[in-house]
Design an enzyme around this catalytic site. Sequence first.
Site, PDB file in Angstrom:
ATOM      1  CB  VAL A  48      -0.964   0.009   1.195  1.00 46.80           C
ATOM      2  CG1 VAL A  48      -1.828   1.271   1.163  1.00 46.80           C
ATOM      3  CG2 VAL A  48      -1.849  -1.221   1.184  1.00 46.80           C
ATOM      4  CG  ASP A  49       3.532   2.448   3.256  1.00 46.42           C
ATOM      5  OD1 ASP A  49       2.570   3.228   3.413  1.00 46.42           O
ATOM      6  OD2 ASP A  49       4.134   1.923   4.203  1.00 46.42           O
ATOM      7  CB  ILE A  50       5.093   0.075  -2.854  1.00 45.34           C
ATOM      8  CG1 ILE A  50       6.233  -0.324  -1.896  1.00 45.34           C
ATOM      9  CG2 ILE A  50       5.597   0.064  -4.307  1.00 45.34           C
ATOM     10  CD1 ILE A  50       6.664  -1.770  -2.020  1.00 45.34           C
TER      11      ILE A  50
END
Length: 394
Positions: free
Chosen positions: A167-169
């Site tokens: 999700v961060d990526i």
Amino acid sequence: MNQPLAGIKILDLSRVLAGPLGSMQLADLGAEVIRIEAPEGKDDIRHWWPFVNEESTYYLCANRNKKSVTINLKKEEGKALFKKMAAEADVIIENFKTGTLERLGLDYNTLKSLKEDIILCSVTGYGQTGPYKDLPGYDPVIQAVGGLMDITGHPDSEETRVGTPVVDIMTSHYVAISILAALRKRDVSGEGERIDLSLLDIQVASLGNIASSYLLTGHISKRMGNAHGNITPYETFQCADKPIMVAAGNDRMFYKLAEIMERGEWKEDARFKTNADRIKNREQLRNLLEAEFLKKDADQWEELLSSAMIPCGPVNNVEQVFNHPQIKAREMVQKRRHPTLGEIKTVRNPIKFTNTKVEEKSHPPILGEHTVDILMDYGLSENEIKELKENGVI
């Protein structure tokens, strides 16, 4: 030739991963990215294991091509210093909890008063609006809330998060995309922009066909391990030595697979003739395929299937990935000198232009490494910088 974003100045207040990865992509493309960090180094990512000579490998993966300046934004002198820098910036990236910039007196309207066309990109777990806006949102929590964990893992096992902070990526990509779009808009209209990115929004937007299936038919997808809910065979199979991933995405590929396995009768078998038939008889087909795949090593199957242009590949560990001939041919690992670590290896930016070389120009900065030089660029004297340091402002 100049880098695509040469001349763009970004002040990066973000911490951990989503924001820093996004700003790194822009730095790779030539933007000047200045990390603004607390003097005591509060970015959690600097303190996450494993370490190389006290430098976090987690931090190193997300901060190349940047500079680091330490400023205490809780002190009035620190705010004044940041405003001085903001007045000359194109973009500011932050991922504080909702309302933090307002409490610091550095909200969008204040920043806009300093530079009319400023672009502010805010990244939070749940966004700037809605009942959850004040809650912290970390990648695994968003994977859970956003439905990703429920569709990841085997049917008879617990819900599973994806092995990377996906999700961060994904959010980091939206950071870069939205800022590039805002810069384009600014260049055409002269207007700045406030960007509101939510990890949860991005996770939901990334559900793809899973979301579409539910919204259009009411179908709630569940965990299927390495199999695909709409296509088969499209999963891993254990070979004589290790597993292989096979993605026979259409009837033609399945017929080729049957021929390679010398099971031509499968092409005329009513149970397997079309993908719809194979979905209905998934378990019967899988049992037959498993027996065949066990007859050869994964590398042998890869050679046979690849020669017929059937997508496939062995399940590699990280060491095998970086020894893969294609990864080496694409030069996906690069080396760079670091002031305390000597030569370090990092993963190269995957963008490959024909006329522009995207490369690592500088190492991930040590905390406050560029504070003095950059503040002098903004007109501060050595005595002023010394006084700011003594007062805990930098």
